[in-house]
Design an enzyme around this catalytic site. Structure first.
Site, PDB file in Angstrom:
ATOM      1  N   ALA A   1      17.150 -28.289 -15.440  1.00  0.00           N
ATOM      2  CA  ALA A   1      16.474 -29.567 -14.815  1.00  0.00           C
ATOM      3  C   ALA A   1      16.449 -30.529 -16.014  1.00  0.00           C
ATOM      4  O   ALA A   1      15.307 -30.714 -16.404  1.00  0.00           O
ATOM      5  CB  ALA A   1      15.471 -29.121 -13.949  1.00  0.00           C
TER       6      ALA A   1
ATOM      7  N   GLY B   1      17.256 -33.742 -15.968  1.00  0.00           N
ATOM      8  CA  GLY B   1      17.077 -34.975 -15.432  1.00  0.00           C
ATOM      9  C   GLY B   1      17.771 -36.067 -15.831  1.00  0.00           C
ATOM     10  O   GLY B   1      17.212 -37.287 -15.898  1.00  0.00           O
TER      11      GLY B   1
ATOM     12  N   CYS C   1      23.757 -34.216  -8.231  1.00  0.00           N
ATOM     13  CA  CYS C   1      22.729 -33.405  -9.443  1.00  0.00           C
ATOM     14  C   CYS C   1      21.822 -33.247  -8.570  1.00  0.00           C
ATOM     15  O   CYS C   1      20.813 -33.819  -7.820  1.00  0.00           O
ATOM     16  CB  CYS C   1      22.523 -34.579 -10.408  1.00  0.00           C
ATOM     17  SG  CYS C   1      21.089 -33.837 -11.426  1.00  0.00           S
TER      18      CYS C   1
ATOM     19  N   LYS D   1      32.549 -35.602  -8.141  1.00  0.00           N
ATOM     20  CA  LYS D   1      31.903 -33.999  -8.335  1.00  0.00           C
ATOM     21  C   LYS D   1      31.183 -33.989  -7.244  1.00  0.00           C
ATOM     22  O   LYS D   1      29.969 -34.555  -7.066  1.00  0.00           O
ATOM     23  CB  LYS D   1      31.268 -34.043  -9.566  1.00  0.00           C
ATOM     24  CG  LYS D   1      30.880 -32.794  -9.933  1.00  0.00           C
ATOM     25  CD  LYS D   1      30.241 -32.595 -11.335  1.00  0.00           C
ATOM     26  CE  LYS D   1      29.813 -31.218 -11.877  1.00  0.00           C
ATOM     27  NZ  LYS D   1      29.436 -31.079 -13.330  1.00  0.00           N
TER      28      LYS D   1
ATOM     29  N   ILE E   1      32.677 -27.166  -8.747  1.00  0.00           N
ATOM     30  CA  ILE E   1      31.349 -27.776  -7.824  1.00  0.00           C
ATOM     31  C   ILE E   1      30.193 -27.980  -8.675  1.00  0.00           C
ATOM     32  O   ILE E   1      30.386 -27.437 -10.097  1.00  0.00           O
ATOM     33  CB  ILE E   1      31.344 -26.383  -6.848  1.00  0.00           C
ATOM     34  CG1 ILE E   1      30.251 -27.051  -5.543  1.00  0.00           C
ATOM     35  CG2 ILE E   1      30.505 -25.324  -7.774  1.00  0.00           C
ATOM     36  CD1 ILE E   1      31.059 -27.686  -4.659  1.00  0.00           C
TER      37      ILE E   1
ATOM     38  N   GLY F   1      26.638 -20.944 -14.170  1.00  0.00           N
ATOM     39  CA  GLY F   1      27.072 -19.446 -14.940  1.00  0.00           C
ATOM     40  C   GLY F   1      27.550 -18.723 -14.142  1.00  0.00           C
ATOM     41  O   GLY F   1      27.849 -18.857 -12.893  1.00  0.00           O
TER      42      GLY F   1
ATOM     43  N   GLY G   1      30.878 -21.287 -13.483  1.00  0.00           N
ATOM     44  CA  GLY G   1      30.854 -19.892 -13.926  1.00  0.00           C
ATOM     45  C   GLY G   1      31.904 -19.444 -14.557  1.00  0.00           C
ATOM     46  O   GLY G   1      32.158 -18.140 -14.607  1.00  0.00           O
TER      47      GLY G   1
END
Lengths: 309, 311
Positions: free
Chosen positions: A63, A65, A125, A159, A185, A211, A238
């Site tokens: 996070a 920000g 986000c 995105k 994604i 990941g 990932g």
């Protein structure tokens, strides 16, 4: 693809490669497909308090920000390096905003500059208030994409967030509103609890999970997007190696982005490209384009696809 | 950064161990040449010389030796001449097992460089706190890991008299510093604290690396003097203070330095993702209110650059 040559189908994902310069000593940037910058907002953003990152089972949570120097800081301090040092690698600028006006101002403010190919619009986000607002509201997303389409003729990639009932619906909306491509994604919202302190581990309380843990969700999102629209898709989530990348490609991605894996090995994106090349060679010189979306629709039908290495 | 801290060139570390530059033993002449890079500190921050640092390298390196030196604590040496040749005390490496480790996923962790050897060895002090560090502790001699470094801003001792204060594995960078200074004929005072005797890193091994044993404190008095390391500080001295260890120790040092008008540099620790400034994960609050990245703007900071109320 997007009217440009990509030296490799593997790019570095936004938020994991800074503004390119940070990796210059470590990997041959012009031998990867390119990179997507850390998000750029209209005004500078300070970011969230620590802890901002932590390892999680099969991945990590972050996070940050959207800490960034803002539009003018990016143009003054970050873009010149990209312009001067990258010859072949393609650059997408990741753009974020609190409002449609913010997004439009960043795109319009950047559009006359050299040194990048197109935009990756971050409507997804999970780590800032309202960060997924556009990505989870069909009407808001359609309006935003249409508005940004009017601001630029450069490639406009959206995105997507996985945090919706069906990514396919949002992919189709992007296509109808004039987008040129999709990234599928972004991170999944998540939380880690510090049991000793009985408080959230992450300063922002929640964060985005990335990941290998999210690989199957990213592949699924890519597949859903491919089923509902014809836009080129950058598969992300990932990816550690060529086998992971091939899952995305077979599900419908024509490019892939490597993110969290670069933290484990800065050479991950280079290795994924090498692995893809070996795979193609081992399969009789197949072209990557032939594999895009070449998923057999049903187990046991269609042409057999040799296993990856 | 008391740490414990991923990498790229996939080729094995070159067999250039003999070719490892001899300059490594001696404090390099470049340390005097540091002022050239002083303008690197923005005007809004206290002027602190930032030494010219070598570009980081990413290497798969073999573990040459691993030794249990205290409870849950290992001294590991890796064969990594590139990093050994350029690392400075206070700098760190990101250490991980890489992407192809069977069945595992592990982000690299930051570790202070604890020593560099004439044969291209890089030593680190690893204390197993959690799953990640436990996995690294299980590495066996001959196995390889990914090292990325050297990273971060080193201590800037400018040839000053130095008192280094370590808590726990915060000892590591000071072993490196003391060894380098000893090779140059200088002695660094080293105050080292642990909770109890079982956690203490073998003083004889420290002495072998640095030419002298540290002044040892334990909280329960089971080894060395009883008490906290701050009890070893001399208010009358004007030596440069260096600190590395748990945050409460760093806070106590900052308070001491403020009270007595002493210069202090600390190595801070915050969760780190990449080690090279891309992820912006490892921020700490600066005195001027900014978030600063401990990986590239630190991990060593002059104490006055930090907001101690927020650390």
């Amino acid at each position: 693809m997007f009217g440009a040559e990509f030296p490799s189908p593997v790019l570095l994902a936004s938020g994991t490669c800074g503004y390119g310069r940070e990796y210059a000593d470590l990997i041959p940037l012009d031998e990867i497909g390119g990179l997507v910058t850390k998000a750029v907002s209209l005004e500078p953003r300070p970011g969230n308090p620590p802890h901002r990152v932590a390892e999680t089972p099969g991945g990590m949570i972050n996070a940050i920000g959207l800490e960034n120097p803002g539009l003018h800081g990016f143009i003054a301090d970050k873009l010149p390096w990209l312009r001067e040092h990258l010859r072949r690698a393609q650059v997408f600028v990741n753009v974020v905003g609190h409002s449609a006006e913010d997004f439009a101002a960043v795109v319009s403010g950047l559009d006359g500059e050299d040194g990048f190919l197109g935009y990756e619009i971050n409507v997804s986000c999970p780590n800032v208030k309202g960060g997924t607002m556009f990505g989870t509201d069909e009407r808001a997303l359609a309006d935003l994409v249409a508005r940004l389409r009017g601001c630029t003729e450069r490639p406009l990639v959206i995105k997507l967030t996985p945090n919706v009932p069906d990514v396919g619906d949002f992919a189709r909306i992007c296509e109808e509103a004039g987008a040129d491509g999709l990234s599928a994604i972004n991170t999944f919202p998540g939380m880690v609890v510090d049991i000793a302190r009985r408080e959230p581990l992450i300063g922002n309380r929640s964060g985005g999970v990335s990941g290998p843990a999210i690989l199957p969700m990213g592949v699924y999102a890519t597949w859903r997007a491919r089923q509902t629209c014809g836009l080129p898709i950058m598969g992300i989530g990932g990816i550690r190696n060529a086998d992971d990348a091939l899952q995305y490609i077979l599900a419908g991605a024509c490019l892939v982005q490597v993110g969290t894996a670069s933290f484990v090995d800065p050479g991950a994106a280079v290795a994924v490209h090498e692995g893809l090349s070996e795979y193609l060679e081992a399969n009789g010189g197949a072209r990557l384009g032939d594999l895009v979306g070449a998923l057999r629709s049903w187990r046991g039908t269609g042409p057999a696809i040799p296993a990856g290495r | 950064m008391s740490r414990q801290a991923a990498s790229v060139n996939r080729q094995a570390a070159p067999a250039s161990r003999q070719a490892a530059p001899a300059s490594r033993q001696a404090a390099p002449a470049s340390r005097q040449a540091a002022p050239a890079s002083r303008q690197a500190a923005p005007a809004s921050r206290p002027a602190v010389p930032v030494r010219r640092r070598a570009a980081p390298a990413s290497r798969r390196a073999a573990l040459l030796s691993t030794r249990l030196v205290a409870r849950d604590t290992w001294w590991q040496e890796f064969d990594c001449p590139d990093i050994a040749a350029t690392a400075l005390p206070g700098q760190f490496v990101m250490l991980g097992v890489g992407l192809d480790a069977p069945g595992s996923w592990l982000l690299p962790r930051p570790f202070s460089v604890g020593w560099t050897g004439p044969g291209g060895e890089v030593g680190i002090l690893l204390r197993a706190y959690g799953q990640g560090t436990r996995a690294l502790a299980k590495l066996e001699t001959g196995q390889t890991a990914l090292l990325l470094g050297p990273l971060g801003r080193p201590f800037d001792t400018e040839g000053a008299a130095v008192v280094s204060v370590a808590g726990g594995v915060g000892l590591a960078p000071f072993i490196f510093l003391a060894a380098r200074e000893a090779a140059a004929g200088r002695r660094v005072r080293l105050i080292y604290g642990e909770r109890d005797a079982g956690a203490v890193f073998d003083p004889a091994l420290i002495a072998r690396l640095t030419d002298h044993e540290p002044e040892l404190f334990t909280e329960d008095g089971s080894a060395g003097r009883k008490g906290l390391v701050t009890a070893g500080l001399d208010p009358a001295s004007n030596a440069l203070l260096l600190g590395c260890g748990p945050t409460p120790l760093l806070r106590a040092l900052a308070a001491f330095a403020r009270e007595h008008g002493r210069r202090l540099q600390v190595s801070v620790e915050e969760h780190m993702g990449c080690g090279i400034g891309t992820c912006q994960g490892c921020v700490v609050r600066a005195a001027d209110g900014r978030w600063v990245k401990s990986c590239i703007e630190g991990s060593v900071f002059p104490a006055e650059e930090l907001d101690w109320g927020a650390i």
